[in-house]
Design a protein around this motif. Sequence first.
Motif, PDB file in Angstrom:
ATOM      1  N   LEU A 131      -9.004 -16.971  18.095  1.00  0.00           N
ATOM      2  CA  LEU A 131      -9.536 -17.830  17.034  1.00  0.00           C
ATOM      3  C   LEU A 131     -10.330 -18.954  17.686  1.00  0.00           C
ATOM      4  O   LEU A 131      -9.807 -19.659  18.546  1.00  0.00           O
ATOM      5  N   LEU A 132     -11.580 -19.118  17.278  1.00  0.00           N
ATOM      6  CA  LEU A 132     -12.443 -20.138  17.879  1.00  0.00           C
ATOM      7  C   LEU A 132     -12.832 -21.185  16.842  1.00  0.00           C
ATOM      8  O   LEU A 132     -12.975 -20.875  15.656  1.00  0.00           O
ATOM      9  N   GLN A 133     -13.014 -22.419  17.324  1.00  0.00           N
ATOM     10  CA  GLN A 133     -13.527 -23.493  16.473  1.00  0.00           C
ATOM     11  C   GLN A 133     -14.636 -24.241  17.220  1.00  0.00           C
ATOM     12  O   GLN A 133     -14.692 -24.217  18.441  1.00  0.00           O
ATOM     13  N   GLU A 134     -15.445 -24.943  16.437  1.00  0.00           N
ATOM     14  CA  GLU A 134     -16.607 -25.692  16.951  1.00  0.00           C
ATOM     15  C   GLU A 134     -17.532 -24.810  17.778  1.00  0.00           C
ATOM     16  O   GLU A 134     -17.879 -25.136  18.906  1.00  0.00           O
ATOM     17  N   THR A 135     -17.932 -23.685  17.185  1.00  0.00           N
ATOM     18  CA  THR A 135     -18.920 -22.835  17.853  1.00  0.00           C
ATOM     19  C   THR A 135     -20.289 -23.524  17.897  1.00  0.00           C
ATOM     20  O   THR A 135     -21.079 -23.268  18.809  1.00  0.00           O
ATOM     21  N   LYS A 136     -20.581 -24.345  16.899  1.00  0.00           N
ATOM     22  CA  LYS A 136     -21.830 -25.135  16.839  1.00  0.00           C
ATOM     23  C   LYS A 136     -23.084 -24.277  16.817  1.00  0.00           C
ATOM     24  O   LYS A 136     -24.153 -24.743  17.241  1.00  0.00           O
ATOM     25  N   VAL A 137     -22.952 -23.041  16.389  1.00  0.00           N
ATOM     26  CA  VAL A 137     -24.119 -22.160  16.284  1.00  0.00           C
ATOM     27  C   VAL A 137     -24.117 -21.454  14.926  1.00  0.00           C
ATOM     28  O   VAL A 137     -23.080 -21.324  14.286  1.00  0.00           O
ATOM     29  N   GLU A 138     -25.319 -20.998  14.522  1.00  0.00           N
ATOM     30  CA  GLU A 138     -25.427 -20.259  13.267  1.00  0.00           C
ATOM     31  C   GLU A 138     -24.967 -18.819  13.428  1.00  0.00           C
ATOM     32  O   GLU A 138     -24.349 -18.259  12.545  1.00  0.00           O
ATOM     33  N   ARG A 139     -25.299 -18.237  14.584  1.00  0.00           N
ATOM     34  CA  ARG A 139     -24.981 -16.824  14.806  1.00  0.00           C
ATOM     35  C   ARG A 139     -24.311 -16.603  16.154  1.00  0.00           C
ATOM     36  O   ARG A 139     -24.642 -17.271  17.128  1.00  0.00           O
ATOM     37  N   ILE A 140     -23.411 -15.635  16.180  1.00  0.00           N
ATOM     38  CA  ILE A 140     -22.853 -15.154  17.439  1.00  0.00           C
ATOM     39  C   ILE A 140     -23.228 -13.687  17.548  1.00  0.00           C
ATOM     40  O   ILE A 140     -22.915 -12.886  16.669  1.00  0.00           O
ATOM     41  N   SER A 141     -23.915 -13.347  18.621  1.00  0.00           N
ATOM     42  CA  SER A 141     -24.298 -11.956  18.819  1.00  0.00           C
ATOM     43  C   SER A 141     -23.074 -11.153  19.245  1.00  0.00           C
ATOM     44  O   SER A 141     -22.397 -11.506  20.215  1.00  0.00           O
ATOM     45  N   PRO A 142     -22.743 -10.084  18.510  1.00  0.00           N
ATOM     46  CA  PRO A 142     -21.489  -9.368  18.778  1.00  0.00           C
ATOM     47  C   PRO A 142     -21.516  -8.436  19.987  1.00  0.00           C
ATOM     48  O   PRO A 142     -20.454  -7.973  20.415  1.00  0.00           O
TER      49      PRO A 142
END
Length: 262
Positions: free
Chosen positions: A31-42
């Motif tokens: 579980l992640l928080q504060e990614t600060k990005v719109e997208r995460i490339s899977p």
Amino acid sequence: MRVITWNVNSYNIRKLQIENLLVEKNPDFLLLQETKVERISPEAFIKLGFYTYHAGGRGRNGVAILSKHALDDVKIGFQGLDEEDPQARERIIGGRWKDLWIFSIYVPNGSPVNSDYFFYKIQFIYKLREFLERHFTSQDRIILGGDFNVAPEPEDVFDPQLLEGQVCFHERERKALKTLLQWGLFDTLRIKHPEKRGIFTWWDYQFSAFKRNLGMRLDHIFVTYPLSKILLEVKVDLKTRALPKPSDHAPLIADFEDITDR
DNA sequence: ATGACTGGAGTTTCCAGA
């Protein structure tokens, strides 16, 4: 079954550390928080055997679940808050695997104390309880992991006298968190380490705070009763906090017996 | 010596974090 929660303070900066954590700790759910990005490339995570579920925005907030198991019924935000505040959609994501529900949560920071933002934080925690009441019972299998931005008890901060009334250790925040837990959640770290002082998950970047262990326990893995009975161990991953270019939070790891169908 | 941090946005300095 292993669950890890980690406020990464920027996905872009911590991407390699995240991949290393997946390989070295081999969680079922990260579980992640504060990614600060719109997208995460899977792509990178698919190669490592993980599905990616993410709800983020530009520059701040952002929650994700990297999961070995495909999740059904993915929920983003929650009713009662995200109508009023679009940001709530960047603060909670969850899904179902078999009869297990798992959520990654980023409670607002709330600083400064007694500002509108502070009361929004308090309201967020109460609304989270209402969300649970509406959808679940405390006999369901539910994991709430994340950065709750509240240290529950005096044992959970390095200096309770100094920090009394400060953000993340204010009486009203602690009362709200207690009300959330009273719905039927257990604080996994305290099940396994009931008396220990000085167990923290966040340390300020300044003042050599990590080296001096001047921290707070702000990140939590809360579970319902059925999961509390199969909890094996809970620990803070201090090694990751000690790496060069660290997040200001350390990962929190909870191990359970493998869940069986029922 | 009276400071001392990090990340993002976006243009040189401010905001947010906790």
